[in-house]
Design a protein around this motif. Structure first.
Motif, PDB file in Angstrom:
ATOM      1  N   THR A 225     -27.165  61.225 -92.655  1.00  0.00           N
ATOM      2  CA  THR A 225     -26.571  60.502 -91.348  1.00  0.00           C
ATOM      3  C   THR A 225     -25.331  59.564 -91.997  1.00  0.00           C
ATOM      4  OG1 THR A 225     -28.485  60.386 -90.321  1.00  0.00           O
ATOM      5  CG2 THR A 225     -26.721  58.795 -89.413  1.00  0.00           C
ATOM      6  N   VAL A 226     -25.540  58.866 -93.119  1.00  0.00           N
ATOM      7  CA  VAL A 226     -24.749  57.839 -93.746  1.00  0.00           C
ATOM      8  C   VAL A 226     -23.413  59.058 -94.019  1.00  0.00           C
ATOM      9  CG1 VAL A 226     -24.076  56.622 -95.826  1.00  0.00           C
ATOM     10  CG2 VAL A 226     -26.063  56.031 -94.621  1.00  0.00           C
ATOM     11  N   ALA A 227     -23.599  59.963 -94.631  1.00  0.00           N
ATOM     12  CA  ALA A 227     -22.472  60.912 -94.820  1.00  0.00           C
ATOM     13  C   ALA A 227     -21.740  61.422 -93.889  1.00  0.00           C
ATOM     14  CB  ALA A 227     -23.062  62.024 -95.664  1.00  0.00           C
ATOM     15  N   ARG A 228     -22.664  61.921 -92.748  1.00  0.00           N
ATOM     16  CA  ARG A 228     -21.951  62.350 -91.550  1.00  0.00           C
ATOM     17  C   ARG A 228     -21.111  61.261 -90.934  1.00  0.00           C
ATOM     18  NH1 ARG A 228     -23.447  61.669 -86.469  1.00  0.00           N
ATOM     19  NH2 ARG A 228     -25.668  60.974 -86.951  1.00  0.00           N
ATOM     20  N   LEU A 229     -21.450  59.774 -90.641  1.00  0.00           N
ATOM     21  CA  LEU A 229     -20.723  58.941 -90.109  1.00  0.00           C
ATOM     22  C   LEU A 229     -19.397  58.694 -91.001  1.00  0.00           C
ATOM     23  CD1 LEU A 229     -23.435  56.353 -89.258  1.00  0.00           C
ATOM     24  CD2 LEU A 229     -22.192  57.935 -87.771  1.00  0.00           C
ATOM     25  N   GLY A 230     -19.407  59.226 -91.887  1.00  0.00           N
ATOM     26  CA  GLY A 230     -17.903  59.014 -92.913  1.00  0.00           C
ATOM     27  C   GLY A 230     -17.886  58.061 -94.063  1.00  0.00           C
ATOM     28  N   TYR A 231     -19.096  57.424 -94.197  1.00  0.00           N
ATOM     29  CA  TYR A 231     -19.030  56.620 -95.533  1.00  0.00           C
ATOM     30  C   TYR A 231     -18.630  57.149 -96.824  1.00  0.00           C
ATOM     31  CZ  TYR A 231     -20.771  52.885 -92.384  1.00  0.00           C
ATOM     32  OH  TYR A 231     -21.042  51.699 -91.422  1.00  0.00           O
ATOM     33  N   ALA A 232     -17.835  56.772 -97.422  1.00  0.00           N
ATOM     34  CA  ALA A 232     -17.540  57.341 -98.734  1.00  0.00           C
ATOM     35  C   ALA A 232     -18.579  57.451 -99.808  1.00  0.00           C
ATOM     36  CB  ALA A 232     -16.175  56.524 -99.369  1.00  0.00           C
ATOM     37  N   GLY A 233     -19.458  56.413 -99.586  1.00  0.00           N
ATOM     38  CA  GLY A 233     -20.375  56.224-100.974  1.00  0.00           C
ATOM     39  C   GLY A 233     -21.423  55.080-100.500  1.00  0.00           C
ATOM     40  N   VAL A 234     -22.360  54.644-101.247  1.00  0.00           N
ATOM     41  CA  VAL A 234     -23.290  53.729-101.069  1.00  0.00           C
ATOM     42  C   VAL A 234     -23.479  52.829-102.162  1.00  0.00           C
ATOM     43  CG1 VAL A 234     -24.675  55.482 -99.567  1.00  0.00           C
ATOM     44  CG2 VAL A 234     -25.413  55.001-102.141  1.00  0.00           C
ATOM     45  N   GLU A 235     -23.888  51.545-101.750  1.00  0.00           N
ATOM     46  CA  GLU A 235     -24.442  50.454-102.924  1.00  0.00           C
ATOM     47  C   GLU A 235     -25.961  50.686-102.798  1.00  0.00           C
ATOM     48  OE1 GLU A 235     -22.106  46.586-103.819  1.00  0.00           O
ATOM     49  OE2 GLU A 235     -23.684  46.138-102.409  1.00  0.00           O
ATOM     50  N   LEU A 236     -26.682  50.748-103.988  1.00  0.00           N
ATOM     51  CA  LEU A 236     -28.035  51.039-103.713  1.00  0.00           C
ATOM     52  C   LEU A 236     -29.042  49.647-103.762  1.00  0.00           C
ATOM     53  CD1 LEU A 236     -28.520  53.701-106.611  1.00  0.00           C
ATOM     54  CD2 LEU A 236     -28.635  54.146-104.028  1.00  0.00           C
ATOM     55  N   ALA A 237     -29.862  49.597-103.158  1.00  0.00           N
ATOM     56  CA  ALA A 237     -30.730  48.098-103.230  1.00  0.00           C
ATOM     57  C   ALA A 237     -32.380  48.784-103.197  1.00  0.00           C
ATOM     58  CB  ALA A 237     -30.550  47.472-101.852  1.00  0.00           C
ATOM     59  N   GLY A 238     -32.464  49.309-104.338  1.00  0.00           N
ATOM     60  CA  GLY A 238     -33.977  50.053-104.613  1.00  0.00           C
ATOM     61  C   GLY A 238     -33.879  51.512-104.372  1.00  0.00           C
TER      62      GLY A 238
ATOM     63  N   LEU B  84     -29.087  52.460 -87.746  1.00  0.00           N
ATOM     64  CA  LEU B  84     -28.169  53.488 -87.748  1.00  0.00           C
ATOM     65  C   LEU B  84     -27.080  53.438 -86.614  1.00  0.00           C
ATOM     66  CD1 LEU B  84     -31.025  56.270 -88.591  1.00  0.00           C
ATOM     67  CD2 LEU B  84     -29.152  55.070 -90.038  1.00  0.00           C
ATOM     68  N   GLU B  85     -27.604  52.985 -85.571  1.00  0.00           N
ATOM     69  CA  GLU B  85     -26.626  52.747 -84.563  1.00  0.00           C
ATOM     70  C   GLU B  85     -25.418  51.627 -84.785  1.00  0.00           C
ATOM     71  OE1 GLU B  85     -29.371  53.833 -80.453  1.00  0.00           O
ATOM     72  OE2 GLU B  85     -29.331  51.757 -81.427  1.00  0.00           O
ATOM     73  N   SER B  86     -25.871  50.767 -85.440  1.00  0.00           N
ATOM     74  CA  SER B  86     -25.284  49.600 -85.683  1.00  0.00           C
ATOM     75  C   SER B  86     -24.194  49.930 -86.992  1.00  0.00           C
ATOM     76  CB  SER B  86     -26.147  48.333 -86.453  1.00  0.00           C
ATOM     77  OG  SER B  86     -26.936  47.773 -85.574  1.00  0.00           O
ATOM     78  N   ILE B  87     -24.811  50.764 -87.941  1.00  0.00           N
ATOM     79  CA  ILE B  87     -23.503  51.253 -88.880  1.00  0.00           C
ATOM     80  C   ILE B  87     -22.486  52.157 -88.511  1.00  0.00           C
ATOM     81  CG2 ILE B  87     -25.256  50.671 -90.958  1.00  0.00           C
ATOM     82  CD1 ILE B  87     -25.522  53.922 -91.191  1.00  0.00           C
ATOM     83  N   GLN B  88     -23.044  52.999 -87.283  1.00  0.00           N
ATOM     84  CA  GLN B  88     -22.173  53.838 -86.645  1.00  0.00           C
ATOM     85  C   GLN B  88     -20.971  53.006 -85.694  1.00  0.00           C
ATOM     86  OE1 GLN B  88     -23.621  56.719 -84.047  1.00  0.00           O
ATOM     87  NE2 GLN B  88     -21.862  57.416 -83.094  1.00  0.00           N
ATOM     88  N   ILE B  89     -21.549  51.865 -85.134  1.00  0.00           N
ATOM     89  CA  ILE B  89     -20.382  51.031 -84.542  1.00  0.00           C
ATOM     90  C   ILE B  89     -19.416  50.569 -85.724  1.00  0.00           C
ATOM     91  CG2 ILE B  89     -20.073  48.717 -83.422  1.00  0.00           C
ATOM     92  CD1 ILE B  89     -22.931  49.506 -82.061  1.00  0.00           C
ATOM     93  N   SER B  90     -20.038  50.052 -86.838  1.00  0.00           N
ATOM     94  CA  SER B  90     -19.142  49.457 -87.788  1.00  0.00           C
ATOM     95  C   SER B  90     -18.256  50.375 -88.227  1.00  0.00           C
ATOM     96  CB  SER B  90     -20.000  48.832 -89.210  1.00  0.00           C
ATOM     97  OG  SER B  90     -20.802  47.810 -88.713  1.00  0.00           O
ATOM     98  N   ILE B  91     -18.493  51.678 -88.762  1.00  0.00           N
ATOM     99  CA  ILE B  91     -17.456  52.469 -89.370  1.00  0.00           C
ATOM    100  C   ILE B  91     -16.769  53.188 -88.062  1.00  0.00           C
ATOM    101  CG2 ILE B  91     -18.841  54.801 -89.054  1.00  0.00           C
ATOM    102  CD1 ILE B  91     -17.799  54.944 -91.882  1.00  0.00           C
TER     103      ILE B  91
END
Length: 251
Positions: free
Chosen positions: A27-40, A235-242
């Motif tokens: 889902t993160v990739a589909r929404l268009g985020y270029a990458g991630v920062e890990l937290a565990g 997941l809805e929130s990160i969609q609104i953000s991007i």
């Protein structure tokens, strides 16, 4: 100007990741985020997480690593960074006794400075991520965060803009203050009640923030939302953000 990549701090979707890491990353990739920062690693091994990132075309940009590990076990932190291929090792949180006095921040700065060369020799950048408590103590016009960075000249900033605002500081001014040493900027909005909100759904002045971040030399934007207000899910929130960032031409 080249766009600054927009990535996601995985702490935002930690519960989703714990239930279904593969689906969450898809889902993160589909929404268009270029990458991630890990937290565990959401209950997986580092190798399993790396494989899932690769399968979804996501690059780990950095990771939040506990201060005890950063200072006490740099070899482990460096080995993890090499496995994932990220450049930034970030201290995400500190507690007592560091936060009890300005000398505590100086002590932390000295300890981070002592290990920073090991990270630099490995091609990594050691960073510190703030909250609001670093602004509770001051010395003249210097906050606890200023004192920390003054004591740790080789440590870079991951400036969390929500916590800067929550701490009563001006976001663009703080970005200017850290110009040249703030490669990572956390984008996190605040509603009128002081709660977390999706980027663009709150009170943060983003045009001013973006101008200051770009002038300060930011290399990555990291969307993060510590908690989400019902009825919105993470997941809805990160969609609104991007989607808002896309509408502003940042994605």
């Amino acid at each position: 100007m080249t766009k600054i990549p927009v990535c996601l701090q995985m702490y935002t979707v930690r519960d989703d990741a714990q239930r279904d890491l593969a689906g969450t990353l898809a889902t993160v990739a589909r929404l268009g985020y270029a990458g991630v920062e890990l937290a565990g690693y959401a209950g997986k091994t580092a190798a399993e997480v790396k494989a899932l990132l690769d399968a979804n075309g996501l690059q780990a940009i950095g990771a939040h690593v506990g201060v005890d590990t950063v200072i006490g076990s740099p070899a482990q932190a460096i080995a993890d960074a090499k496995l994932f291929g990220y450049d930034y090792v970030i201290v995400p949180w500190i507690g007592k006794p560091y936060t009890e006095s300005l000398d505590g921040y100086r002590k932390l700065g000295a300890e981070l400075s002592a290990v920073a060369p090991q990270y630099a020799d490995a091609g990594l950048t050691l960073c510190y991520h703030n909250h609001a408590f670093e602004f509770d103590l001051s010395e003249g016009d210097k906050t606890g965060l200023d004192v920390l960075f003054e004591a740790a000249p080789d440590v870079q900033a991951e400036l969390d803009t929500f916590w800067v605002k929550k701490g009563g500081q001006d976001i663009p001014e703080y970005l200017k203050r850290l110009s040249g040493r703030v490669p990572l900027v956390h984008l996190k909005d605040m509603d009128s009640q002081g709660n977390f909100a999706p980027v663009g759904a709150g009170t943060v002045d983003y045009p001013a923030l973006f101008a200051a971040a770009e002038a300060a030399g930011a290399k990555f934007y990291m969307v993060e939302q510590d908690s989400c207000q019902a009825p919105l899910t993470p997941l809805e929130s990160i969609q609104i953000s991007i989607e808002n960032l896309r509408a502003w031409g940042k994605v």
